[in-house]
Design an enzyme around this catalytic site. Structure first.
Site, PDB file in Angstrom:
ATOM      1  N   GLY A   1       0.758  -1.245   0.000  1.00 48.13           N
ATOM      2  CA  GLY A   1       0.000   0.000   0.000  1.00 48.13           C
ATOM      3  C   GLY A   1       0.784   1.288   0.000  1.00 48.13           C
TER       4      GLY A   1
ATOM      5  N   ARG B   1      -4.879   3.115 -15.740  1.00 47.24           N
ATOM      6  CA  ARG B   1      -5.009   3.849 -14.474  1.00 47.24           C
ATOM      7  C   ARG B   1      -5.631   5.243 -14.616  1.00 47.24           C
ATOM      8  NH1 ARG B   1      -1.485   5.012 -11.264  1.00 47.24           N
ATOM      9  NH2 ARG B   1      -2.658   4.329  -9.446  1.00 47.24           N
TER      10      ARG B   1
ATOM     11  N   CYS C   1     -11.900   3.792 -28.774  1.00 44.03           N
ATOM     12  CA  CYS C   1     -13.152   4.490 -29.064  1.00 44.03           C
ATOM     13  C   CYS C   1     -13.977   4.706 -27.807  1.00 44.03           C
ATOM     14  CB  CYS C   1     -13.933   3.699 -30.105  1.00 44.03           C
ATOM     15  SG  CYS C   1     -12.960   3.544 -31.595  1.00 44.03           S
ATOM     16  N   GLU C   2     -13.450   5.476 -26.893  1.00 41.70           N
ATOM     17  CA  GLU C   2     -14.160   5.860 -25.662  1.00 41.70           C
ATOM     18  C   GLU C   2     -13.649   7.234 -25.260  1.00 41.70           C
ATOM     19  OE1 GLU C   2     -15.291   3.481 -22.641  1.00 41.70           O
ATOM     20  OE2 GLU C   2     -14.985   1.576 -23.672  1.00 41.70           O
TER      21      GLU C   2
HETATM   22  N1  LLP Z   1      -1.365  -7.049  -0.616  1.00 44.51           N
HETATM   23  C1  LLP Z   1      -2.659  -7.186  -0.930  1.00 44.51           C
HETATM   24  C2  LLP Z   1      -3.476  -8.154  -0.198  1.00 44.51           C
HETATM   25  C3  LLP Z   1      -3.219  -6.380  -1.939  1.00 44.51           C
HETATM   26  O1  LLP Z   1      -4.503  -6.510  -2.245  1.00 44.51           O
HETATM   27  C4  LLP Z   1      -2.399  -5.466  -2.633  1.00 44.51           C
HETATM   28  C5  LLP Z   1      -2.956  -4.606  -3.685  1.00 44.51           C
HETATM   29  C6  LLP Z   1      -1.040  -5.369  -2.284  1.00 44.51           C
HETATM   30  C7  LLP Z   1      -0.558  -6.170  -1.263  1.00 44.51           C
HETATM   31  C8  LLP Z   1      -0.091  -4.430  -2.968  1.00 44.51           C
HETATM   32  O2  LLP Z   1      -0.447  -3.105  -2.813  1.00 44.51           O
HETATM   33  P1  LLP Z   1       0.529  -1.931  -3.331  1.00 44.51           P
HETATM   34  O3  LLP Z   1       1.788  -2.001  -2.476  1.00 44.51           O
HETATM   35  O4  LLP Z   1       0.845  -2.178  -4.755  1.00 44.51           O
HETATM   36  O5  LLP Z   1      -0.236  -0.705  -3.124  1.00 44.51           O
HETATM   37  N2  LLP Z   1      -4.837  -1.308  -9.566  1.00 44.51           N
HETATM   38  C9  LLP Z   1      -4.651  -0.315  -8.534  1.00 44.51           C
HETATM   39  C10 LLP Z   1      -4.031  -0.880  -7.288  1.00 44.51           C
HETATM   40  C11 LLP Z   1      -4.809  -2.039  -6.693  1.00 44.51           C
HETATM   41  C12 LLP Z   1      -4.138  -2.665  -5.521  1.00 44.51           C
HETATM   42  C13 LLP Z   1      -4.829  -3.912  -5.106  1.00 44.51           C
HETATM   43  N3  LLP Z   1      -4.207  -4.593  -4.027  1.00 44.51           N
HETATM   44  C14 LLP Z   1      -3.818   0.839  -9.092  1.00 44.51           C
HETATM   45  O6  LLP Z   1      -3.486   0.811 -10.263  1.00 44.51           O
HETATM   46  O7  LLP Z   1      -3.566   1.807  -8.386  1.00 44.51           O
END
Ligand code: LLP
Length: 425
Positions: free
Chosen positions: A238, A313, A350-351
């Site tokens: 996160g 994104r 096309c959006e």
């Molecule tokens: N652990 C779990 C259980 C997760 O669900 C996630 C991300 C992570 C770790 C890793 O999180 P990070 O360190 O990458 O923030 N598609 C979205 C992000 C979705 C994240 C989902 N879960 C974006 O492009 O911002």
């Protein structure tokens, strides 16, 4: 900084982006091995005072080339599907370093993970635990588990990627955790070994992580009182891109040190982190070609060959990605085709939601290339074939060398798994 200009041209380490894109075409994802290694080492260093392990969140970028670099660095892996498990097995990662997260694990996925002897299941509901117990009993394997608790902590991020709130589908309510652990410990083929949480993604404020860790430590204390041998505390991933990894590590270490001082007799535990974005986002760029510069009544559009199919994104989360030219015209050369304007940078899809950046000042001409920064995480992993466009190639640069870590797709690849139906007349 491993992406920098040399003689007005953008380079990844010692490799010219223009040379790469002329050789391989566009759109093109380019990653810097050095930046990936540096980010990993920053995590290791930031946590060096406590027993810890870093499990890369595969979903951020599941390319085998990236996974195998991380495996060499010593990372474990956080997976959320059978497909991600297959990828991690393919690169030969130690299976004890695999953690399986996610709310919807199917019987097949659980079976595959048990047979692979993964390190831990992060369980998100009681019915999931019962399913794991029954499959594990059938296979006569004891499943190591952690419950993912939902600590109900608000974060300042896009609602689609905030997961630690009570109303989200993730985790089990914090207040129910103790009861779940006590019940789970009585099951024949379940071994509770950890406590986990993940409060969301792209978080640039340290307070929510600290609050979540405090809750994990509190639960750890309660479980020890009931003689549950918890060995792992997992704070999830996160971390966003503007908070230094060092500061994040420091906040975690100081919370854990305070806890150890207050409770010196507590047994040791290993802290686990599951970073995705903070490890790989900045190490990747998306290179795209300017197809057209188009003037409308109100706006100037820079139409490029990457779109929401290549990098979703901006369209999905309104995410901001810095966009810079591959050839930098600092002196505003006397070139009648080069037009300095405020542009919306949009793709060919096309959006109307198909944009990569809005209202960006750029001095560009048709046929040149742009680089979209911090595209290494959730770029390629969320790319699609929408509008029947092949997925881009991916290149990993290492100093003055590079290798293709994903080859060009052909049009035939787009429909290779489809069948024509010959209806009987
Ligand atoms: N652990 C779990 C259980 C997760 O669900 C996630 C991300 C992570 C770790 C890793 O999180 P990070 O360190 O990458 O923030 N598609 C979205 C992000 C979705 C994240 C989902 N879960 C974006 O492009 O911002």
């Amino acid at each position: 900084m491993s992406f920098s200009y040399k003689n007005k041209f953008l380079f990844a380490e010692a490799v010219s982006i223009r040379a790469l894109v002329e050789q391989y075409g566009s759109p093109l994802y380019v990653y810097s091995k050095q930046m990936l290694c540096e980010a990993y080492q920053q995590f290791s260093k930031a946590l060096s005072g406590i027993p810890h392990h870093i499990h890369y969140a595969v979903k951020a970028n599941p390319n085998l080339g990236i996974l195998s670099e991380l495996n060499h660095l010593g990372a474990g892996f956080d997976i959320v599907s059978g497909g991600e498990l297959a990828r991690v097995l393919e690169i030969g990662a130690p299976t004890s370093h695999i953690i399986f997260s996610g709310v919807g694990k199917s019987p097949q996925e659980i079976t595959e993970a048990l047979l692979s002897s993964i390190g831990c299941f992060q369980v998100e509901s009681w019915p999931e635990l019962e399913r794991i117990q029954s499959i594990a009993a059938r296979l006569n394997i004891v499943a190591p588990v952690a419950f993912r608790v939902n600590p109900d902590i608000a974060i300042d991020s896009h609602p689609y990627i905030s997961t630690g709130l009570r109303e989200s589908k993730f985790g089990i309510p914090f207040e129910m955790a103790l009861g779940y652990y006590l019940q789970a410990a009585r099951l024949s083929h379940i071994a509770p070994i950890g406590i986990a949480c993940h409060i969301g993604s792209n978080i640039n404020n340290l307070a929510p992580f600290d609050q979540a860790l405090e809750k994990l430590l509190d639960l750890f204390k309660q479980l020890l009182k009931h003689n549950l041998a918890i060995r792992y505390l997992n704070l999830g991933g996160g971390l966003g891109l503007t908070t230094p990894i060092q500061a994040y590590g420091q906040a975690i270490q100081s919370r854990i040190q305070d806890f150890k001082q207050a409770y010196p007799d507590m047994p040791q535990f290993t802290l686990i982190l599951e970073p995705g974005r903070a490890l790989i986002a900045k190490a990747g760029i998306l290179v795209t070609k300017i197809e057209y510069l188009k003037t409308m009544d109100q706006k100037q559009f820079c139409i490029v060959d990457a779109g929401m199919n290549t990098l979703m994104r901006p369209a999905l989360y309104d995410a901001y990605h810095e966009i810079i030219p591959v050839y930098q015209d600092q002196e505003q050369e006397q070139d009648p085709n080069r037009i300095a304007q405020i542009y919306d940078i949009v793709g060919p899809i096309c959006e109307s939601g198909d944009f990569l950046g809005k209202e960006r000042p750029l001095s560009v001409r048709m046929g040149e290339y742009l680089a979209i920064l911090s595209a290494g995480a959730y770029g390629m992993s969320m790319a699609s074939h929408y509008n029947s466009r092949p997925l881009p190639m991916e290149i990993l640069v290492d100093k003055q060398t590079h290798c293709v870590i994903r080859a060009q797709e052909s049009y035939r690849d787009l429909f290779a798994k489809e069948h024509l139906i010959h209806l009987l007349k």
